[in-house]
Structure formats: structure tokens, C-alpha cells
Design an enzyme around this catalytic site. Structure first.
Site, mmCIF file in Angstrom:
data_model
loop_
_atom_site.group_PDB
_atom_site.id
_atom_site.type_symbol
_atom_site.label_atom_id
_atom_site.label_comp_id
_atom_site.label_asym_id
_atom_site.label_seq_id
_atom_site.Cartn_x
_atom_site.Cartn_y
_atom_site.Cartn_z
ATOM 1 N N HIS A 52 32.700 -3.332 3.989
ATOM 2 C CA HIS A 52 32.847 -1.912 3.681
ATOM 3 C C HIS A 52 33.275 -1.195 4.960
ATOM 4 O O HIS A 52 32.978 -1.656 6.069
ATOM 5 C CB HIS A 52 31.526 -1.333 3.191
ATOM 6 N N GLU A 54 32.137 1.355 6.467
ATOM 7 C CA GLU A 54 31.030 1.679 7.361
ATOM 8 C C GLU A 54 30.603 0.472 8.193
ATOM 9 O O GLU A 54 30.379 0.575 9.404
ATOM 10 C CB GLU A 54 29.805 2.169 6.567
ATOM 11 N N CYS A 82 26.580 3.095 0.345
ATOM 12 C CA CYS A 82 25.748 2.311 -0.562
ATOM 13 C C CYS A 82 24.465 1.923 0.182
ATOM 14 O O CYS A 82 24.324 2.175 1.378
ATOM 15 C CB CYS A 82 26.496 1.066 -1.035
ATOM 16 N N CYS A 85 25.087 -0.298 3.290
ATOM 17 C CA CYS A 85 25.624 0.440 4.433
ATOM 18 C C CYS A 85 24.589 1.395 5.019
ATOM 19 O O CYS A 85 24.490 1.540 6.238
ATOM 20 C CB CYS A 85 26.883 1.186 4.023
#
Length: 148
Positions: A52, A54, A82, A85
Site C-alpha cells: 500500500h 502508506e 486500512c 497501514c
């Protein structure tokens, strides 16, 4: 003086969409105001469910700083992080998180797991939501409407 880096995060999200990735972009800002790292999602490209935006910026900045803690760093991300993260953000000890669109389905900050308000959270950054929310949400809407 406050300077939003959400435009750079949106540019990373657009680039992710062009690569066929879910359009989420992130920018990590160092305590001196410089951009330490920026990335868009790369889960498909890297065949890595943890890639992701992040996570990618946290990894890059931690390697550059030779530490697992990023005290004083701020994260700008186009979508509510999420739970995975959010847990990584807490572990990295970021100072602030600014995000665009809320994610009622998979979010981990204001929805779902609410990682930062959980009693087991190691650290809770300041959180500011709704930064460039309309633009961020539209990128996601357009991306998914093309695939349905």
C-alpha cells in the site's frame, strides 16, 4: 506555517491508477517540511498485498533514516488508512496523518478497527480527515466504475 502536501499525494494516486493499481497515493513529510518519500499503491505490480502507498513511504523513509521510528513525520494519504497501514503508522510513531476520502468498508482509523483509539495502540498520531476529500473520492469512483 501549514502546507498541505495532498496535491502530491493525489498525483501519486493518479499515477497508481494509470498503472492499474487502486488509486491511493501517499506523501511522507519530514520534520523540516521536506518530502521524505512519496508513492502510490503497487500491490499488483509487486505481487505484494502489503504494498500500500502508506507502507511503501514508511519503508523508504525508515531505510533512509536508518531507524524504525519516524518521530515528527507527517503522512498525507488520499484514502483513510486500512487497519494494516494504521498499525504500521502507529509503530513508526508518526506525528500526524492527513487523509482525503473516508473508507467505511476497509478503513482502520475512523471506521472498522479504529486502530489509533484501540487500547493496544502503541501510539496515536493526530488525525485530520477530509483533506481534498472530493478529489480523492472521485479518483476512486472513476477507477472502480471503469472496472464494473
Amino acid at each position: 506555517m501549514f502546507k498541505s502536501h495532498m496535491d502530491a499525494a493525489l498525483a501519486q494516486a493518479r499515477a497508481a491508477a494509470q498503472r492499474g493499481e487502486v488509486p491511493v497515493g501517499a506523501v511522507l513529510v519530514a520534520p523540516d517540511g521536506s518530502i521524505a518519500a512519496q508513492a502510490g499503491n503497487r500491490t499488483r505490480e509487486l505481487s505484494d498485498p502489503t504494498a500500500h502507498a502508506e507502507i511503501l513511504v514508511l519503508r523508504e523513509a525508515c531505510v533512509a533514516a536508518k531507524t524504525e521510528r519516524l518521530h515528527g513525520f507527517d503522512l498525507y494519504v488520499t484514502l483513510e488508512p486500512c487497519a494494516m497501514c494504521a498499525a504500521a503508522i502507529a509503530a513508526a510513531r508518526l506525528r500526524r496523518v492527513y487523509y482525503g476520502a473516508s473508507d467505511p468498508k476497509s478503513g482502520g482509523v475512523a471506521h472498522g478497527a479504529c486502530v489509533f483509539s484501540h487500547p493496544q495502540a502503541h501510539h496515536a498520531p493526530e488525525v485530520y480527515e477530509g483533506i481534498a476529500e472530493v478529489e480523492a473520492a472521485e479518483l476512486l469512483r472513476a477507477f472502480f466504475s471503469e472496472r464494473r
